[in-house]
Each structure stands twice: as C-alpha cells, then as structure tokens.
Design an enzyme around this catalytic site. Structure first.
Site, mmCIF file in Angstrom:
data_model
loop_
_atom_site.group_PDB
_atom_site.id
_atom_site.type_symbol
_atom_site.label_atom_id
_atom_site.label_comp_id
_atom_site.label_asym_id
_atom_site.label_seq_id
_atom_site.Cartn_x
_atom_site.Cartn_y
_atom_site.Cartn_z
ATOM 1 N N GLY A 133 0.819 -1.197 0.000
ATOM 2 C CA GLY A 133 0.000 0.000 0.000
ATOM 3 C C GLY A 133 0.856 1.251 0.000
ATOM 4 O O GLY A 133 2.090 1.182 0.025
ATOM 5 N N THR A 150 9.056 5.987 -13.500
ATOM 6 C CA THR A 150 7.991 6.028 -14.499
ATOM 7 C C THR A 150 7.065 7.229 -14.324
ATOM 8 O O THR A 150 6.138 7.406 -15.090
ATOM 9 C CB THR A 150 7.136 4.745 -14.427
ATOM 10 O OG1 THR A 150 6.588 4.657 -13.110
ATOM 11 C CG2 THR A 150 7.970 3.515 -14.723
ATOM 12 N N HIS A 178 12.527 10.643 -2.632
ATOM 13 C CA HIS A 178 12.978 9.357 -3.158
ATOM 14 C C HIS A 178 14.391 9.468 -3.722
ATOM 15 O O HIS A 178 15.227 8.612 -3.491
ATOM 16 C CB HIS A 178 12.032 8.876 -4.265
ATOM 17 C CG HIS A 178 10.853 8.127 -3.741
ATOM 18 N ND1 HIS A 178 10.631 6.802 -4.013
ATOM 19 C CD2 HIS A 178 9.846 8.512 -2.930
ATOM 20 C CE1 HIS A 178 9.521 6.409 -3.408
ATOM 21 N NE2 HIS A 178 9.020 7.428 -2.752
ATOM 22 N N ARG A 208 18.361 7.485 -2.704
ATOM 23 C CA ARG A 208 19.057 6.525 -3.568
ATOM 24 C C ARG A 208 20.563 6.767 -3.553
ATOM 25 O O ARG A 208 21.009 7.904 -3.528
ATOM 26 C CB ARG A 208 18.550 6.658 -5.008
ATOM 27 C CG ARG A 208 17.102 6.253 -5.176
ATOM 28 C CD ARG A 208 16.798 5.983 -6.629
ATOM 29 N NE ARG A 208 16.857 7.171 -7.475
ATOM 30 C CZ ARG A 208 15.830 7.986 -7.704
ATOM 31 N NH1 ARG A 208 14.675 7.759 -7.134
ATOM 32 N NH2 ARG A 208 15.961 9.020 -8.508
#
Ligand SMILES: [Zn+2]
Ligand SMILES: [Zn+2]
Length: 439
Positions: free
Chosen positions: A285, A309, A326, A330
């Site tokens: 979720g 994407t 995000h 990384r």
C-alpha cells in the site's frame, strides 16, 4: 579452511543484558544468546580473543590448546582479553605461540605474560604482510580506533589450501587504501561487520543495514566480492531485528547470517553462485515501505539503473517534494532513467529497479495501444536476464472507487500485477515496513 565462529556479536553481546528492546527480548525468549565476535581458523589460528572467546571455544567442543597463532584486530576490550595469555602461562607448554596485532595490542598482551614466555611478538601495521604457519596474512587499514588504541586492523588471510577470506571487523565504511588493496581479490568468504542494524548514523565507526550493502556493492565493483563469494555478517548488535527477519533482509544481498558456534567450511563449494540473478515484484500500500524494500533488494549491486515512471509534474509542488525525497534516498552511484518505455530501458541492464508499475499503467491507459504495451512489458520482464525489481501498488483492498474510471484503473492494475507476478521469481508484500515473501 574451516572458520569456526566462536561468537558473532558486538561488545555488549546480543541480547545486551541491560536492555529490554524488542530485539533483545526476542533473543532472550529464544535463548539465542550471542557472544563477542571471534573466530578459530582450522583450530590453530585464533582471530581476536576477547574475554568471552576462551569459554565459548570450550562450550563449543574445542579448547585453545592447539592454537599456535593469535591474531588481533585492535585493543578494544571485546577483542583483546589479554588475561587468556596469563592462563596459558599456568600450563606446561613448550610450544611457541605467535601473537600478532597492532602496537597497542602487543603492549597490552606483554603485561600479562612472563618476559621469558615462549611467544613470538609480531607488531603489525596496515599494509604489512606476514606468514603465520602456512597462512599468508595481510594487515589492512580499518576505519576504526581512537587515540588510546591507535588504528584498528582488518585481515586478508590466505590458507595453505589457497582459500582466501577477508576478516573485516571493526570498521566503518572501508578506507580507500583498503579497497585498493582488496581490488580483484575474489575472496571465498567476506566476514563483514554489521553492528548497528537499523540504528543509522550512530557515529560509532561501525556499519549498519544501510551502509553494509553499499560496502558490498563497492567490493563487487572491484571484484573483491564475486558471484561466488559468501558474505557473512559478524559483530551484530541489538539495533538489528531478530535473526529470522535479519536473515530475510540480508538474503537479498547473498548474505548468510551465522549463529554462534557455526563452522564454515571454505573451499568445498568453491565457484558455486551464492545468489543467482532474479526477477522480483514488490507490492504494498501507500507508505508501506515497499519502495525502501525494493531499493534494498538491489543495494548490493555495483551498477544499478533506476527507472522512474512518473511523468514530471512541474506545477505540483507536493509531488516534486515526493520525487526529491525518493531521489535523496538513492545511492549516488545509481543511474536514473525517467521514461515510460520501461521494456526498452531495462534491456541488457544487469540490475534494474522500476518504480513503479502503477504510474506506468496510469500513463499507458491515457495513450493508444494499451494491450500491446502491457504485453510488451510483461514479455520484457519474462525475458530479462539479471536482477530486476518492479514496484507496484496493492489497490484492491480498500473501498470500491466511486467513479467508473477509478474502478477501471483498479481492475486493470490488479490484472497487471497478477501477470507480472506470474513471470517473476519472487513476489513480496510489504506491510507496515515489514516485507513478507508471497511466492
Ligand atoms: Zn568490537
Ligand atoms: Zn572496536
């Protein structure tokens, strides 16, 4: 070579006797009580000897009488329990003992033995190499130590049977000179400390669950770790989840979590691939931790392509912030491709992370030839050679969407997920940050 792990824990042990955290409570409840890290190689070479090592050796069915070489990493008290040398002096023994390590260790050990004891003292510094009874030992620099004990050492050890290991505890991410020295070593086993678990940034000169796979990625990049290298975490503390969960989380990197007393035979399975490349679907979720888990699954890979994407939304500030969050998480070495042509972008890539199938589908549904594009994506996943991780969303469990287009999207994503799951080697569901393997 046989490496017998007398202990696998950090200084305080695991559980820490003073602690009531969930990790320590689990260990206590399961009678999994781990002692300070130390190893006995072929029964004759003892790697570190903290105060707990001699008793651990006895409890695990072998004493120290056959030990001919004692090799210390540093003078922190969980690694150097020099009183053991005094006990040796109380036994009639003519056999010589090599005692090797950094200067502070040798100084400490000398205080516990008679001046005429049959001991060969070998002071070691980073970059030096010695032979200890058929074992070739290279001392490497650690990122560990302080003013009182000087710099700690790590060891690159080749056995008489030509097997080769790296013993890396205690250390923060490896110094450049050590990485250079390990270049091309293709170790059979790397014992790499992982003290802090999920306690990040503790500033204690140790590794944690975030820095550990990145260190492995760097060692893979340099061919010090190959597909056949076994990875063994040691020097474990209570910042880690209980062993079953920890093994699950580290197995994606090809690591094997040992137990105290484990004897690791090296050479027998030489050349066997530790963890073959595979295709993995990660579902969950919103804010379940699925992206984090997906990132973790490829974190040990030396060359990762991240396929985002999401179409840029320059007018949406909240969305931009999400994307930035995000991106900041990384590793900087990863390459990023922002594209909707996922099938093409992942071709011939050794390690790919696609985040995510949900946004990809939302985009595809707005364009022509949806069926063809879905077939193309599923086929590309099925044909992919290498490590591939695809993130998707679990959307079917909530209330039925109020709009027809919402219901249509929910159904289409459910179908896409099922098709992707069928061509993947592993399927994971992440809930409340905890990954569960479904298939
Ligand atoms: Zn330690
Ligand atoms: Zn230490």
């Amino acid at each position: 070579m046989e490496v017998h792990l007398l202990g696998t824990a950090a200084a305080a042990g695991w559980p820490n006797p003073w602690c009531r955290c969930a990790s320590c409570t689990w260990m206590r409840g399961h009678n999994d009580v781990r002692g300070q890290t130390s190893a006995l190689i072929d029964g004759t070479l003892l790697l570190d000897c903290g105060p707990e090592a001699p008793r651990a050796a006895e409890r695990q069915g072998r004493g120290l009488a056959e030990v001919r070489h004692l090799l210390f990493t540093h003078a922190h008290p969980d690694h150097t329990g020099a009183a053991a040398l005094m006990w040796r002096g109380w036994v009639h023994t003519d056999s010589a003992l090599d005692v090797a390590g950094p200067p502070a260790v040798i100084e400490e050990c000398r205080r516990w033995v008679a001046p005429d004891a049959p001991i060969n003292w070998r002071v070691l510094h980073a970059g030096e190499a010695i032979e200890l009874g058929g074992y070739q030992v290279r001392a490497l620099a650690a990122a560990h130590g302080d003013d009182s004990i000087g710099p700690a050492l790590l060891y690159d050890i080749s056995g008489p049977d030509d097997t080769r290991i790296l013993w890396a505890t205690d250390t923060a991410p490896l110094p450049a000179q050590t990485l250079d020295a390990a270049d091309g070593a293709a170790y059979d086993v790397v014992f790499l400390e992982q003290t802090n678990g999920d306690d990040l940034d503790t500033g204690t000169d140790h590794l944690d669950l975030q820095s550990w796979p990145l260190q492995v990625a760097e060692l893979r990049r340099r061919n010090a770790v190959t597909g056949a290298t076994r990875l063994v975490p040691i020097h474990l503390g209570h910042g880690n989840p209980p062993p079953p969960q920890l093994q699950l989380r580290m197995s994606g990197w090809g690591a094997h979590l040992p137990h105290d007393g484990e004897r690791i035979q090296i050479g027998a399975s030489r050349g066997e691939q530790v963890r073959p490349p595979r295709r993995i679907l990660v579902t969950g979720g919103a804010r379940s931790g699925k992206s984090r888990w997906a990132e973790s699954l490829v974190a040990d890979q030396p060359d990762v392509l991240y396929i985002a994407t999401a179409r840029p939304r320059p007018d949406d500030e909240e969305w931009q912030q999400r994307v930035e969050l995000h991106r900041g998480r990384r590793p900087s070495a990863w390459r990023t491709s922002e594209t909707q042509d996922v099938a093409k972008a992942m071709t011939d890539e050794p390690a790919v992370l696609v985040d995510c199938a949900t946004l990809w589908l939302a985009d595809a549904l707005e364009g022509p030839e949806v069926e063809r594009r879905i077939d193309e994506l599923v086929e590309a996943v099925a044909q992919h050679v290498g490590t591939l991780v695809i993130v998707t969303n679990e959307v079917g469990s909530g209330v039925v969407p109020a709009t027809a287009s919402g219901r249509e999207f929910r159904d289409a994503l459910g179908e896409l997920n099922a098709r992707l799951a069928r061509v993947c080697d592993e399927v994971w569901l992440v809930t409340a940050g905890i990954p569960t393997r479904l298939a």
